[in-house]
Design a protein around this motif. Structure first.
Motif, PDB file in Angstrom:
ATOM      1  N   ILE A  29      57.833  86.419  -2.434  1.00 26.82           N
ATOM      2  CA  ILE A  29      58.489  85.156  -2.769  1.00 26.82           C
ATOM      3  C   ILE A  29      59.020  85.146  -4.193  1.00 26.82           C
ATOM      4  O   ILE A  29      59.355  84.110  -4.729  1.00 26.82           O
ATOM      5  N   GLY A  30      59.081  86.300  -4.796  1.00 26.08           N
ATOM      6  CA  GLY A  30      59.798  86.410  -6.059  1.00 26.08           C
ATOM      7  C   GLY A  30      59.036  85.962  -7.279  1.00 26.08           C
ATOM      8  O   GLY A  30      59.640  85.679  -8.301  1.00 26.08           O
ATOM      9  N   GLN A  31      57.725  85.891  -7.175  1.00 28.46           N
ATOM     10  CA  GLN A  31      56.981  85.509  -8.374  1.00 28.46           C
ATOM     11  C   GLN A  31      56.729  86.738  -9.246  1.00 28.46           C
ATOM     12  O   GLN A  31      56.506  87.819  -8.734  1.00 28.46           O
ATOM     13  N   PRO A  32      56.777  86.540 -10.553  1.00 23.57           N
ATOM     14  CA  PRO A  32      56.490  87.707 -11.419  1.00 23.57           C
ATOM     15  C   PRO A  32      55.035  88.135 -11.266  1.00 23.57           C
ATOM     16  O   PRO A  32      54.152  87.301 -11.141  1.00 23.57           O
ATOM     17  N   ILE A  33      54.840  89.429 -11.216  1.00 24.04           N
ATOM     18  CA  ILE A  33      53.473  89.933 -11.173  1.00 24.04           C
ATOM     19  C   ILE A  33      53.044  90.194 -12.603  1.00 24.04           C
ATOM     20  O   ILE A  33      53.554  91.074 -13.267  1.00 24.04           O
ATOM     21  N   VAL A  34      52.136  89.395 -13.093  1.00 28.58           N
ATOM     22  CA  VAL A  34      51.719  89.561 -14.481  1.00 28.58           C
ATOM     23  C   VAL A  34      50.677  90.670 -14.571  1.00 28.58           C
ATOM     24  O   VAL A  34      49.930  90.910 -13.670  1.00 28.58           O
ATOM     25  N   ALA A  35      50.602  91.294 -15.681  1.00 28.11           N
ATOM     26  CA  ALA A  35      49.653  92.405 -15.890  1.00 28.11           C
ATOM     27  C   ALA A  35      49.461  92.606 -17.386  1.00 28.11           C
ATOM     28  O   ALA A  35      49.893  91.794 -18.136  1.00 28.11           O
ATOM     29  N   MET A  36      48.798  93.516 -17.984  1.00 30.07           N
ATOM     30  CA  MET A  36      48.290  94.794 -17.646  1.00 30.07           C
ATOM     31  C   MET A  36      47.140  94.695 -16.656  1.00 30.07           C
ATOM     32  O   MET A  36      46.299  95.583 -16.626  1.00 30.07           O
ATOM     33  N   PHE A  86      45.547  81.069 -20.702  1.00 29.26           N
ATOM     34  CA  PHE A  86      45.917  81.139 -19.285  1.00 29.26           C
ATOM     35  C   PHE A  86      47.391  80.803 -19.104  1.00 29.26           C
ATOM     36  O   PHE A  86      48.139  81.523 -18.434  1.00 29.26           O
ATOM     37  N   ALA A  87      47.798  79.680 -19.688  1.00 29.93           N
ATOM     38  CA  ALA A  87      49.188  79.246 -19.547  1.00 29.93           C
ATOM     39  C   ALA A  87      50.153  80.257 -20.158  1.00 29.93           C
ATOM     40  O   ALA A  87      51.158  80.630 -19.540  1.00 29.93           O
ATOM     41  N   ALA A  88      49.834  80.732 -21.347  1.00 32.30           N
ATOM     42  CA  ALA A  88      50.734  81.653 -22.038  1.00 32.30           C
ATOM     43  C   ALA A  88      50.852  82.976 -21.295  1.00 32.30           C
ATOM     44  O   ALA A  88      51.895  83.628 -21.353  1.00 32.30           O
ATOM     45  N   GLN A  89      49.797  83.381 -20.597  1.00 29.21           N
ATOM     46  CA  GLN A  89      49.874  84.630 -19.849  1.00 29.21           C
ATOM     47  C   GLN A  89      50.834  84.529 -18.669  1.00 29.21           C
ATOM     48  O   GLN A  89      51.244  85.539 -18.110  1.00 29.21           O
TER      49      GLN A  89
END
Lengths: 276, 125
Positions: A29-36, A86-89
């Motif tokens: 659904i096109g959401q960014p996958i955050v990481a590391m 959390f929000a900034a990540q």
């Protein structure tokens, strides 16, 4: 560029139209996958086990230290810090080359709250991310807490403190004897320099640690992984430094009293004010 | 007197800080870059991305029925991420506050350490 990416995309992905518009694979659904954040599957069991042991040990220690030394006025800052990180990540910023970065936050938590409460805060952030939002594996959670949290709250904090003290000492030795440092013994300048360098370093070091873990797990050779991870994260680290410095500045200007001071520092400050 | 003004300051800080976090999570998150981040990019370039479990443990939790990564299921796409951001920020805030309160709870007055902090509200003790 798009053709290069197709080479590496897993053939089992079944959304060719999607891939045309978004050549980098992200979820349907096109959401960014955050990481590391490391997903389950990248690391082998021994590596994850060691990471868990280290993380649990440091978290347990942090809990004891917070129970012993922290006053309840640190609690709002813990809540705010956790919420903010959390929000900034979630906010990925673009990096030249088609990659993105986002705040890691370990050094920020360490500078504001100290390594102990900072580690608790980071652990909570990663737990929520892994359990509720499937961001980072659950079995790999120990490694993620270690890499992205504890590296910052311990390594980042102590590096920050070392640099800050060094800059203050340099500053103090240049000043005339009549001038004395601020009540707290620290200047804004040393705070910012320490924060900037420590936050950048913590990101780069964390990425190197991830590369090491990947290599030990047989996922990717060390030299290759290290070059790639550190390469990107030297740039991402600049973003981290920027955000961390901005946030620290904002809090320094509004509530400098909230900053963590170690009990050693407290004793120093007390003896200084008594001797005047 | 001093106690209540400190209390007010802390309340204000808490509300301000949480509000900023919520604004970021709700209003700015949809604009986040969709490029893969550091590890994702490396995993793609060096071809080990496929090692990630396609059905990891996290998918077996009840939250997976509500959230698909940072998006709430079953709502218009435009608010899926903001809602997830809202939920996550509030939960994280609550857990951190809860743990903090538990950890700094003092069982009796004698447990309170005398602190050398100039701004310590325990001056009123």
């Amino acid at each position: 560029m798009i053709l290069d990416c197709y080479k590496f995309i897993d053939c089992s992905l079944s959304q060719p139209t999607m891939m045309l518009f978004q050549p980098f694979s992200i979820n349907p659904i096109g959401q960014p996958i955050v990481a590391m954040h490391i997903p389950d599957g990248f690391l082998n069991v021994p590596v994850m086990l060691i990471a868990w042991i280290l993380s649990i040990a440091l978290i347990a220690l942090s809990l004891k230290k917070v129970e012993a030394d922290y006053q309840d006025r640190a609690v709002p800052l813990m809540g705010v810090c956790a919420a903010f990180i959390f929000a900034a990540q979630m906010i990925n910023f673009p990096i030249p080359g088609g990659t993105s970065g986002h705040l890691m936050g370990g050094t920020l938590a360490g500078v504001l709250l100290g390594p102990w409460a900072g580690s608790l805060v980071m652990s909570i952030v990663f737990m929520v991310q892994a359990l509720i939002f499937q961001d980072g594996g659950i079995v790999a959670l120990g490694a993620n807490i270690l890499n992205m949290g504890l590296v910052g709250t311990f390594g980042g904090y102590y590096l920050f403190r070392t640099i800050r003290n060094f800059v203050d000492r340099l500053q103090f030795s240049r000043q005339s004897p009549r001038q004395s440092p601020r009540q707290s013994g620290h200047q804004f300048k040393s705070l910012i320099i320490g924060t900037a360098i420590a936050s950048w370093f913590s990101v780069v070091f964390a990425s190197a640690l991830v590369a090491l873990e990947l290599a030990l797990s047989g996922t990717v050779p060390l030299s290759v992984g290290l070059t790639a991870m550190v390469g990107w994260h030297m740039m991402i680290g600049l973003g981290e430094a920027l955000v961390t410095v901005s946030t620290v500045t904002f809090i320094w200007r509004s509530r400098p009293d909230l900053f963590y001071t170690s009990s050693h520092k407290k004793a120093q400050t007390l003896s200084r004010s008594v001797s005047r | 007197m001093r106690h209540s003004s400190n209390h007010f300051n802390n309340r204000l800080f808490m509300i301000t800080g949480l509000s900023i976090a919520l604004i970021i999570a709700v209003f700015i998150s949809p604009f986040a870059s969709k490029d893969p981040d550091g590890l994702d990019r490396v995993a793609q370039d060096l071809a080990f991305e496929s090692k990630a479990h396609s059905d990891p443990l996290a998918h077996k939790l009840p939250f997976f029925a509500v959230f698909e990564e940072y998006a709430v299921r079953g709502v218009p796409e435009a608010i899926a991420t903001p809602l997830a951001g809202l939920a996550g920020t509030i939960v994280t805030f609550g857990l951190a506050m809860g743990l903090g309160k538990l950890a700094t709870r003092r069982l009796s007055m004698t447990d309170r350490r005398s602190s050398a902090h100039q701004h310590d509200e325990s001056n009123w003790e």
